[in-house]
Design an enzyme around this catalytic site. Structure first.
Site, PDB file in Angstrom:
ATOM      1  N   SER A 118      -9.818  12.982 -61.629  1.00 13.83           N
ATOM      2  CA  SER A 118     -10.278  14.271 -61.127  1.00 13.83           C
ATOM      3  C   SER A 118      -9.882  14.412 -59.659  1.00 13.83           C
ATOM      4  CB  SER A 118     -11.795  14.415 -61.342  1.00 13.83           C
ATOM      5  OG  SER A 118     -12.219  15.733 -61.108  1.00 13.83           O
ATOM      6  N   GLU A 214      -3.877  16.933 -66.361  1.00 10.14           N
ATOM      7  CA  GLU A 214      -5.102  17.351 -67.051  1.00 10.14           C
ATOM      8  C   GLU A 214      -5.858  18.275 -66.113  1.00 10.14           C
ATOM      9  OE1 GLU A 214      -8.382  16.516 -66.004  1.00 10.14           O
ATOM     10  OE2 GLU A 214      -7.704  15.345 -64.279  1.00 10.14           O
ATOM     11  N   HIS A 284     -11.314  15.382 -68.408  1.00  5.52           N
ATOM     12  CA  HIS A 284     -12.764  15.401 -68.237  1.00  5.52           C
ATOM     13  C   HIS A 284     -13.434  15.335 -69.611  1.00  5.52           C
ATOM     14  CE1 HIS A 284     -11.298  16.691 -64.360  1.00  5.52           C
ATOM     15  NE2 HIS A 284     -12.513  16.592 -63.852  1.00  5.52           N
TER      16      HIS A 284
END
Length: 314
Positions: A118, A214, A284
């Site tokens: 992230s 992502e 996630h």
């Protein structure tokens, strides 16, 4: 710095030095501090000692403490020779605020395994760009501190740390292909945000590379816009393949009129002219792989089954 957590039952025998993991929060504050305790317990029952930085328990605005604290702790943990693993506590936002405060050469010289995802993409890409360092895109401490940690996600990180050679297989969609090159990427929004800065992988690093991305909570049109930004800046021109993980959830917009994530991926495929492969288990989501950003990897896709392998010494 807080004292080691979980030094009671479950630690390794005294005849062998226990492995040690350090938790540090360089981005957003940990919304549930109990998750750090649960993560510590996960490691201690497997024989690890745990050191949690003050940033894991601090709150300053939306951050895990002031910039100076987060930068100092990340630098100190990443250069601590007593640690066998440095694990980001969570993502959020905040690492881009401290990228210019870090000594990447010293971090590479220390050679500690460093893992997160992230917002931690800001560090992994900066570490690669500034020092050619290899770090891990994988679970955060709060993944280990979930009420029910995903067994494959957690154990895979330990397997990657212990193995000399590693390969993973996953169901994938894309053309049959083989490729080999340096692996880079991570969170799409962070990669886009670093474009044009000294913290984005260099053209030489991207030449003949394999990229992966992502994201989460980004509408389909914003995902396409970020893909186009990378494409139009030439950031993907030198790639041999692009791997895509999870982007869920993708919030629908009132005026999408049928426009979906699939259309955004189709745009990337039509314009890039190299294999764009979906199905990579990252993002996630509970089940995610651990990937070596900055290492050379080999990729093979045949009949819907992809194999991604590398030497952990790469």
């Amino acid at each position: 710095m807080r004292p080691p957590l979980g030094s009671g039952p479950g630690t390794m025998a005294r005849s062998r030095r226990p492995q040690r993991v350090g938790f540090v929060a360089p981005s957003g504050y940990v919304t549930e501090p109990a998750a750090i305790d649960r993560a510590a317990q996960w490691f201690t029952v497997r024989g690890w000692q745990v050191q949690a930085g003050d940033s894991c328990f601090e709150r300053h605005l939306r951050f895990a403490g002031a910039d100076a604290l987060r930068a100092e702790e990340l630098q100190r943990f990443c250069t601590d020779s007593s640690l066998d693993l440095v694990l980001s506590a969570r993502g959020g936002y905040g690492l881009t605020r401290i990228l210019d405060r870090l000594d990447y050469a010293a971090i590479r010289a220390a050679g500690r395994p460093i893992c997160g995802y992230s917002d931690f993409t800001a560090f992994t890409l900066a570490y690669l760009a500034q020092a050619g360092g290899v770090s891990l895109h994988g679970p955060s401490a709060t993944d280990f501190g979930a009420p029910e940690p995903h067994a494959i996600t957690c154990e895979t990180l330990l397997e990657v740390l212990q193995a000399g050679e590693y390969a993973t297989r996953f169901a994938a969609d894309g053309p049959d292909c083989t490729a080999e090159g340096l692996l880079w990427g991570g969170n799409l929004a962070l990669a886009s945000a670093l474009l044009g800065t000294p913290f984005f992988p260099t053209p030489a690093q991207r030449r003949g590379s394999i990229a992966f991305f992502e994201d989460v909570n980004e509408p389909a049109y914003k995902v396409e816009r970020m893909f186009l930004q990378l494409l139009q800046a030439g950031a993907l021109d030198r790639c041999k393949a692009v791997l895509l993980g999870s982007f869920e959830p993708v919030p629908p917009q009132a005026n999408d009129n049928g426009f979906t994530l699939g259309h955004a991926i189709d745009t990337l495929r039509q314009r890039l002219h190299v294999p764009v492969i979906t199905g990579l288990p990252i993002g996630h989501v509970a089940h995610k792989l651990t990937l070596p950003v900055g290492a050379r990897v080999s990729l093979r896709l045949a009949d819907g089954l992809a194999t991604l392998g590398w030497s952990t010494g790469a």
